[in-house]
Write a protein that holds these residues in place. Structure first.
Motif, short mmCIF file in Angstrom:
data_model
loop_
_atom_site.label_atom_id
_atom_site.label_comp_id
_atom_site.label_asym_id
_atom_site.label_seq_id
_atom_site.Cartn_x
_atom_site.Cartn_y
_atom_site.Cartn_z
N GLY A 122 0.81 -1.22 0.00
CA GLY A 122 0.00 0.00 0.00
C GLY A 122 0.84 1.26 0.00
O GLY A 122 1.98 1.27 0.48
N GLY A 123 0.25 2.33 -0.55
CA GLY A 123 0.91 3.62 -0.58
C GLY A 123 0.27 4.57 0.41
O GLY A 123 -0.95 4.75 0.43
N THR A 124 1.08 5.19 1.26
CA THR A 124 0.56 6.16 2.23
C THR A 124 0.39 7.52 1.56
O THR A 124 0.99 7.81 0.52
CB THR A 124 1.52 6.32 3.41
OG1 THR A 124 2.73 6.94 2.95
CG2 THR A 124 1.83 4.99 4.06
N ASP A 125 -0.45 8.36 2.17
CA ASP A 125 -0.42 9.76 1.76
C ASP A 125 0.82 10.39 2.38
O ASP A 125 1.63 9.71 3.03
CB ASP A 125 -1.73 10.48 2.12
CG ASP A 125 -1.98 10.59 3.62
OD1 ASP A 125 -1.13 10.12 4.42
OD2 ASP A 125 -3.02 11.15 4.00
N ALA A 126 1.03 11.67 2.16
CA ALA A 126 2.28 12.31 2.58
C ALA A 126 2.47 12.21 4.10
O ALA A 126 1.60 12.59 4.87
CB ALA A 126 2.29 13.76 2.15
N LEU A 127 3.63 11.70 4.49
CA LEU A 127 3.98 11.61 5.90
C LEU A 127 4.96 12.73 6.24
O LEU A 127 5.94 12.94 5.52
CB LEU A 127 4.63 10.26 6.20
CG LEU A 127 3.78 9.00 5.96
CD1 LEU A 127 4.61 7.75 6.21
CD2 LEU A 127 2.54 9.00 6.82
N SER A 128 4.68 13.42 7.30
CA SER A 128 5.62 14.44 7.77
C SER A 128 6.88 13.77 8.30
O SER A 128 6.91 12.55 8.53
CB SER A 128 4.97 15.28 8.87
OG SER A 128 4.76 14.47 10.03
N GLU A 129 7.90 14.55 8.52
CA GLU A 129 9.13 14.01 9.08
C GLU A 129 8.85 13.31 10.41
O GLU A 129 9.36 12.22 10.69
CB GLU A 129 10.14 15.15 9.27
CG GLU A 129 11.47 14.70 9.88
CD GLU A 129 12.35 15.90 10.25
OE1 GLU A 129 13.49 15.65 10.70
OE2 GLU A 129 11.91 17.05 10.08
N ILE A 150 15.60 8.04 8.66
CA ILE A 150 15.08 9.34 9.06
C ILE A 150 16.14 10.43 9.00
O ILE A 150 15.84 11.60 8.68
CB ILE A 150 14.45 9.27 10.47
CG1 ILE A 150 13.72 10.58 10.82
CG2 ILE A 150 15.51 8.93 11.52
CD1 ILE A 150 12.55 10.89 9.92
N ASP A 151 17.39 10.09 9.21
CA ASP A 151 18.44 11.11 9.18
C ASP A 151 18.66 11.67 7.77
O ASP A 151 19.26 12.74 7.62
CB ASP A 151 19.77 10.52 9.70
CG ASP A 151 19.71 10.23 11.18
OD1 ASP A 151 18.80 10.78 11.86
OD2 ASP A 151 20.53 9.43 11.67
N ASN A 152 18.18 10.96 6.76
CA ASN A 152 18.34 11.42 5.38
C ASN A 152 17.22 12.34 4.93
O ASN A 152 17.35 13.02 3.91
CB ASN A 152 18.38 10.21 4.42
CG ASN A 152 19.60 9.34 4.62
OD1 ASN A 152 20.36 9.56 5.55
ND2 ASN A 152 19.77 8.35 3.78
N VAL A 153 16.13 12.33 5.65
CA VAL A 153 14.93 13.02 5.15
C VAL A 153 15.12 14.53 5.15
O VAL A 153 14.76 15.22 4.20
CB VAL A 153 13.70 12.61 5.98
CG1 VAL A 153 12.49 13.46 5.59
CG2 VAL A 153 13.40 11.13 5.78
N GLY A 154 15.65 15.05 6.20
CA GLY A 154 15.85 16.50 6.25
C GLY A 154 14.64 17.21 6.82
O GLY A 154 13.49 16.80 6.62
N HIS A 155 14.89 18.28 7.51
CA HIS A 155 13.82 19.01 8.19
C HIS A 155 12.85 19.62 7.18
O HIS A 155 13.25 20.22 6.18
CB HIS A 155 14.42 20.12 9.07
CG HIS A 155 13.38 20.93 9.78
ND1 HIS A 155 12.59 20.39 10.77
CD2 HIS A 155 12.99 22.22 9.62
CE1 HIS A 155 11.75 21.33 11.20
NE2 HIS A 155 11.98 22.45 10.52
N GLY A 156 11.55 19.43 7.43
CA GLY A 156 10.52 20.06 6.61
C GLY A 156 10.13 19.28 5.38
O GLY A 156 9.20 19.66 4.66
N ARG A 157 10.82 18.20 5.09
CA ARG A 157 10.45 17.40 3.92
C ARG A 157 9.39 16.37 4.29
O ARG A 157 9.24 16.00 5.46
CB ARG A 157 11.67 16.70 3.33
CG ARG A 157 12.74 17.68 2.88
CD ARG A 157 13.42 17.25 1.62
NE ARG A 157 14.24 18.32 1.07
CZ ARG A 157 14.75 18.31 -0.14
NH1 ARG A 157 14.52 17.29 -0.94
NH2 ARG A 157 15.48 19.31 -0.59
#
Length: 613
Positions: A122-129, A150-157
């Motif tokens: 399944g595909g989720t909708d947009a997940l916040s950091e 999680i360390d790769n995601v970056g703040h606000g993405r």
């Protein structure tokens, strides 16, 4: 310095982008799939997202979206496809509303009544950091830490990701998190926040019950066609499999593409099918027996016709031994009518589910490797395909059963056919004909597939279509003529009874039942001859309402219906003359009487006067 599953690795500076493929062995979890056919359920929800990124299910639509998830899981448990269990349950991109949607699936799979040895994608909708961090911290959750941690995601993405759940033979439930690799244009052309792009995919391997190896993986919508570095994600996957084969051959059995795609038959998306099955590139990655599964969102909130989204499909190699059906229930064999005019997949075994509105598809997908050559091994790629509603409320196009093509077509047409009052605003009997329209439309929605095919063949004098998947404007115009004839007759007389005879309907004149037939064709004479061919021996006195190209009046001086004298309503039919007692009206004659009548009684009198003129 990066980590992958706790193992320290180095990533060279300035190295060109690649897509890493991480292989997961399901054999150690004793997950085995049947060698002949797997049960599959695909949700096709109408997903309403926020207008700006991060793209999430709107607050108003979230309860319905969660209900859709629950209903899809119930359909998976119901195993209407006839397989012992639903081996794959698939939700499209953006269809799981946040962590609540994920939790619903977690709870369902951990329940005792959910069978072991099954997979949910399944595909989720947009997940916040923050929510992505929560997701990764849950038990039995795997992620490529070095690339997608999680360390790769970056703040606000924000993260758009696919999740693959597997329930092992011992009942243990695990899940693998795979962020989307490349943004589609709306995800790229943003105003506020960027989407995080993953750089790895999971390849799941195992063995069928006959010990033949299988592999499957998932791509998220645009990842199917995106360029990442020198290759598409698909090429990275095939390259990895080719290298793993080490001079031998390894199969890719399923590739799932979960989508939120308004144009599922876009030229570029369909061209990718040919690329996938082109065995000359990466020849040791076998795809001749592979199955592409395209799972898309719906184009509207209820079953029906729509020009966008939908188009969930299963595509197999031209080399597979499957037979293409002419007009099977629930699914078509593709072609321009179901591929938005494209014939790019003409040589492939293309299974396109007709319903593009919100629904749940359930079917058994036959393993190409299980077929034998020759007549004894003839089979369709999909068996026992059914359509269920996402709301649980049954309707003709989502009855939790098969849906024959005539039923799908008829109900789609009825959605769009205009009422007479909308065409003739000044008609004094507008309210009455609207009520008749509602009654007749409801009656037509209840008729059988066999009656529908017969009714259209009778109504459309100029039709040359072999079956319902070839019906077009000719048949649509004939249905409109039939429905409007039923509506006017329903105001003048009692509501017609539809579907009980070989005629289109019956209605009473005084105490006698009359058969009603409405034919649209090249001329009134052609309509007469057509009705004689399709209904050579009417059961009772019959009223034929014909309409020619120009909707001209029927003038009795132009010719009679086999006999010189006009029959009277209620006249007896002579055994030696099947046409005796047959009455004829031009649709324009009937329409003119309707438009000038102020009361149902006046309409009745006017129709009777036309019949005896």
């Amino acid at each position: 310095m990066n980590y992958i599953f706790g193992r320290l690795t180095k990533v060279a500076e300035g190295e060109p982008p690649v897509v890493h493929v991480e292989t997961v062995d399901l054999s150690v979890r004793n997950v085995r799939l049947p060698p002949d056919r797997v049960g599959m359920v695909i949700a096709q929800p109408n997903t309403t997202l926020t207008v700006a990124e991060p793209y999430q299910c709107t607050a108003a639509s979230k309860p319905q979206q969660l209900a859709m998830v629950a209903e899809t899981l119930a359909v998976s448990r119901a195993v209407r496809h006839g397989a012992p269990k639903t081996h794959f349950t698939v939700f499209p991109e953006y269809s799981l509303p946040g962590l609540e949607g994920v939790q619903l699936i977690d709870d369902a799979l951990r329940a005792d009544d959910w069978p072991a040895g099954t997979i949910v994608i399944g595909g989720t909708d947009a997940l916040s950091e923050t929510h992505y961090r929560e997701l990764l911290q849950c038990d039995a959750t795997h992620v490529d830490v070095a690339r997608n941690g999680i360390d790769n995601v970056g703040h606000g993405r924000w993260v758009n990701c696919a999740i693959t759940w597997v329930k092992g033979a011992d009942g243990t439930v695990e899940r693998w998190i795979q962020p989307k690799l490349h943004p589609a244009w709306p995800e790229m052309n943003i105003s506020h926040q960027h989407m995080f792009c993953g750089t790895s995919v999971y390849m799941f391997k195992g063995r069928l019950e006959n010990d033949v190896p299988f592999r499957f993986c998932t791509l998220v919508c645009f990842d199917w066609i995106a360029m990442i570095g020198a290759r598409t994600p698909l090429q990275w996957i095939l390259s990895d499999l080719h290298q793993q084969a080490d001079g031998n051959q390894l199969p890719l059995s399923w590739l799932f593409i979960i989508q939120h795609n308004p144009k599922p038959s876009h030229h570029t998306f369909l061209t990718g099918v040919g690329t996938f099955f082109n065995q000359t590139e990466f020849p040791n990655a076998l795809r001749d027996r592979a199955c592409l599964v395209f799972a898309n969102s719906a184009g509207k909130a209820a079953p029906g016709r729509t020009s966008e989204f939908g188009g969930s499909s299963v595509v197999l190699s031209p080399q597979s031994l499957f037979t293409q059906p002419d007009c099977a229930p629930t699914f078509s064999s593709g072609g321009p009518q179901f591929r938005d005019g494209s014939n790019l997949l003409a040589t492939f075994k293309d299974v396109v589910f007709r319903e593009r509105g919100a629904c749940i598809h359930s079917f058994a997908q036959v393993n190409p490797g299980s077929l034998v050559a020759g007549a004894a091994g003839r089979s369709f790629a999909v068996e026992d395909a059914t359509v269920s509603p996402v709301s649980g409320v049954l309707e003709p196009r989502a009855p939790a059963a098969e849906v024959p093509a005539p039923i799908k077509w008829l109900n789609d047409e009825l959605d769009d056919l205009p009422q007479l009052s909308l065409v003739h605003h000044a008609a004094p009997l507008g309210a009455q004909v609207d009520a008749a329209h509602v009654t007749n439309t409801a009656a037509l929605r209840r008729v059988s597939s066999q009656f529908t095919s017969h009714a259209i063949a009778l109504a459309a004098q100029e039709s040359s279509a072999e079956h319902a998947d070839r019906w077009s404007s000719t048949e649509s115009a004939a249905l409109r003529h039939l429905l409007h004839t039923l509506d006017i007759i329903g105001v003048a007389f009692a509501p017609p009874t539809v579907g009980g005879t070989t005629a289109h309907a019956t209605f009473p004149i005084d105490t006698q039942l009359i058969d009603l037939v409405a034919v649209r064709g090249a001329s009134h004479e052609a309509c007469i001859e057509h009705s004689k061919t399709v209904l050579p021996n009417p059961q009772r006195q019959l009223l034929l309402v014909s309409r020619d190209h120009d909707n001209t009046r029927w003038q009795r001086r132009f010719g009679s219906f086999l006999q010189p004298a006009a029959p009277q309503p209620g006249a007896e039919r002579r055994i030696t003359d099947p046409s005796s007692g047959t009455m004829h009206l031009g649709y324009q004659n009937l329409l003119e009487v309707f438009l000038r009548s102020a009361t149902p009684e006046a309409l009745l009198g006017g129709v009777n006067a036309e019949l005896v003129a």
